[in-house]
Motif scaffolding. Sequence first.
Motif, PDB file in Angstrom:
ATOM      1  N   HIS A 198     -19.211  -2.091 -12.105  1.00 53.59           N
ATOM      2  CA  HIS A 198     -19.225  -1.300 -13.507  1.00 53.59           C
ATOM      3  C   HIS A 198     -17.774  -1.571 -13.840  1.00 53.59           C
ATOM      4  O   HIS A 198     -16.834  -1.632 -13.242  1.00 53.59           O
ATOM      5  CB  HIS A 198     -19.509   0.050 -13.480  1.00 53.59           C
ATOM      6  N   VAL A 199     -17.762  -1.515 -15.240  1.00 56.90           N
ATOM      7  CA  VAL A 199     -16.521  -1.700 -16.062  1.00 56.90           C
ATOM      8  C   VAL A 199     -16.126  -0.199 -16.388  1.00 56.90           C
ATOM      9  O   VAL A 199     -16.833   0.481 -17.097  1.00 56.90           O
ATOM     10  CB  VAL A 199     -16.685  -2.470 -17.115  1.00 56.90           C
ATOM     11  N   ILE A 200     -14.876   0.190 -16.212  1.00 58.21           N
ATOM     12  CA  ILE A 200     -14.594   1.419 -16.752  1.00 58.21           C
ATOM     13  C   ILE A 200     -14.170   1.422 -18.227  1.00 58.21           C
ATOM     14  O   ILE A 200     -13.069   0.791 -18.456  1.00 58.21           O
ATOM     15  CB  ILE A 200     -13.226   2.076 -16.022  1.00 58.21           C
ATOM     16  N   LEU A 201     -14.480   2.343 -19.103  1.00 57.36           N
ATOM     17  CA  LEU A 201     -14.301   2.484 -20.526  1.00 57.36           C
ATOM     18  C   LEU A 201     -13.880   3.864 -20.920  1.00 57.36           C
ATOM     19  O   LEU A 201     -14.500   4.909 -20.095  1.00 57.36           O
ATOM     20  CB  LEU A 201     -15.226   1.921 -21.282  1.00 57.36           C
ATOM     21  N   THR A 202     -13.280   4.091 -22.043  1.00 58.16           N
ATOM     22  CA  THR A 202     -13.046   5.478 -22.568  1.00 58.16           C
ATOM     23  C   THR A 202     -13.513   5.678 -23.976  1.00 58.16           C
ATOM     24  O   THR A 202     -13.570   4.900 -24.620  1.00 58.16           O
ATOM     25  CB  THR A 202     -11.664   5.809 -22.414  1.00 58.16           C
ATOM     26  N   LYS A 203     -13.794   6.823 -24.393  1.00 63.66           N
ATOM     27  CA  LYS A 203     -13.915   7.170 -25.542  1.00 63.66           C
ATOM     28  C   LYS A 203     -12.743   7.886 -26.130  1.00 63.66           C
ATOM     29  O   LYS A 203     -12.422   9.048 -25.146  1.00 63.66           O
ATOM     30  CB  LYS A 203     -15.198   8.152 -25.892  1.00 63.66           C
ATOM     31  N   ARG A 204     -12.081   7.280 -27.004  1.00 63.39           N
ATOM     32  CA  ARG A 204     -10.577   7.827 -27.340  1.00 63.39           C
ATOM     33  C   ARG A 204     -10.830   9.029 -28.336  1.00 63.39           C
ATOM     34  O   ARG A 204     -11.887   9.444 -29.001  1.00 63.39           O
ATOM     35  CB  ARG A 204     -10.013   6.896 -28.253  1.00 63.39           C
ATOM     36  N   ILE A 229     -14.597   9.489 -20.074  1.00 57.76           N
ATOM     37  CA  ILE A 229     -14.692   8.438 -19.196  1.00 57.76           C
ATOM     38  C   ILE A 229     -16.013   8.026 -19.017  1.00 57.76           C
ATOM     39  O   ILE A 229     -16.918   8.826 -18.424  1.00 57.76           O
ATOM     40  CB  ILE A 229     -13.845   8.458 -18.070  1.00 57.76           C
ATOM     41  N   PHE A 230     -16.449   6.572 -18.946  1.00 57.85           N
ATOM     42  CA  PHE A 230     -17.933   6.227 -18.537  1.00 57.85           C
ATOM     43  C   PHE A 230     -17.702   4.763 -18.097  1.00 57.85           C
ATOM     44  O   PHE A 230     -16.874   4.091 -18.103  1.00 57.85           O
ATOM     45  CB  PHE A 230     -18.751   6.407 -19.829  1.00 57.85           C
ATOM     46  N   ARG A 231     -18.800   4.651 -17.313  1.00 55.90           N
ATOM     47  CA  ARG A 231     -18.917   3.082 -16.853  1.00 55.90           C
ATOM     48  C   ARG A 231     -20.013   2.505 -17.539  1.00 55.90           C
ATOM     49  O   ARG A 231     -21.279   2.963 -17.640  1.00 55.90           O
ATOM     50  CB  ARG A 231     -19.135   3.201 -15.337  1.00 55.90           C
ATOM     51  N   VAL A 232     -20.019   1.351 -17.598  1.00 57.41           N
ATOM     52  CA  VAL A 232     -20.998  -0.055 -17.926  1.00 57.41           C
ATOM     53  C   VAL A 232     -21.000  -0.920 -16.954  1.00 57.41           C
ATOM     54  O   VAL A 232     -20.258  -1.459 -16.518  1.00 57.41           O
ATOM     55  CB  VAL A 232     -20.464  -0.307 -19.427  1.00 57.41           C
ATOM     56  N   PRO A 233     -22.306  -1.341 -16.714  1.00 55.75           N
ATOM     57  CA  PRO A 233     -22.512  -2.382 -15.514  1.00 55.75           C
ATOM     58  C   PRO A 233     -21.868  -3.585 -16.188  1.00 55.75           C
ATOM     59  O   PRO A 233     -22.041  -3.931 -17.259  1.00 55.75           O
ATOM     60  CB  PRO A 233     -24.000  -2.409 -15.442  1.00 55.75           C
TER      61      PRO A 233
END
Length: 209
Positions: free
Chosen positions: A62-68, A152-156
Motif C-alpha cells: 500500500h501507499v501511505i497518503l495524507t489528507k492535509r 493518514i490513510f493507505r491505498v493499494p
Amino acid sequence: MATMCRRTDPRDPRDLLSVALSRATEPSSDFDLNDDAHLLANVKTRPAGVLCAVEDLGGVPHVILTKRSSRLKHHPGQIAFPGGKQDPGDADPIAAALREADEEIGLPPSHVEVLGTLPKHRTVTAFQVTPVIACVTAPFVARPEPGEVEEIFRVPLAHVLDRRNYSIQSRRWQNSMRHYFTVPWGPYYIWGATARMLRVLAEAVEVGQ
C-alpha cells in the motif's frame, strides 16, 4: 501497525518500483494538461520533497497518503504525500521528504529504504517537488501531526499503478479552467500534483509490462 515492504515473490514492490524508476525520465508539472506554463516562466521555484512510502499490509503493498489540514496555506484539505519544502538544514529534497514524513506521520527515517526518485514535478504554487519512492522496512505507529495532517490513510499500490483508474477532470481556478488527473480511492479524491506524480510512476511501470 504498519509492517515492512517484503521481498516475497518476483512481483516484489522493491523490484517493480526500482525498474520503473529507471524508466521514468521526463519531468512532470501541474501544467501538463494545460497551456499556461509560460505564466511562471520567470517565477523562482522552491525545492521540496515528498515521500511515496510503500508498506506491506497483510501481504499487499500500500501507499501511505495524507489528507492535509484545512488550515494550511498551500493545498489545504487536499490529498498529498507526506512532505514539504526543503529547509536550510536539509541536505537535499530526499532529506526533506524523510524529515517531513517523520514530523507529519511519525515514520522514522530509520524505518525507510529509499529506492530512488522520480523526475521533478513543478506545481502551480511554484514548488519544484522531488517524489521520493521508498519502502517501509519496519513496523511504525502512524501519528498525524495535528497542525498539518487531518488524516493518514493507505491505498493499494496496485490501484495507483493501474492507468485505467485515472481520469482527467477540470475545475475553475483563478478565473480559468484547469485540467488535472484524478485517481479516486473510496472516499478519497486523489487529484492534482499527487495524482500526476502517481501517474508518472504508473506509466513507467506499464512500459515494462
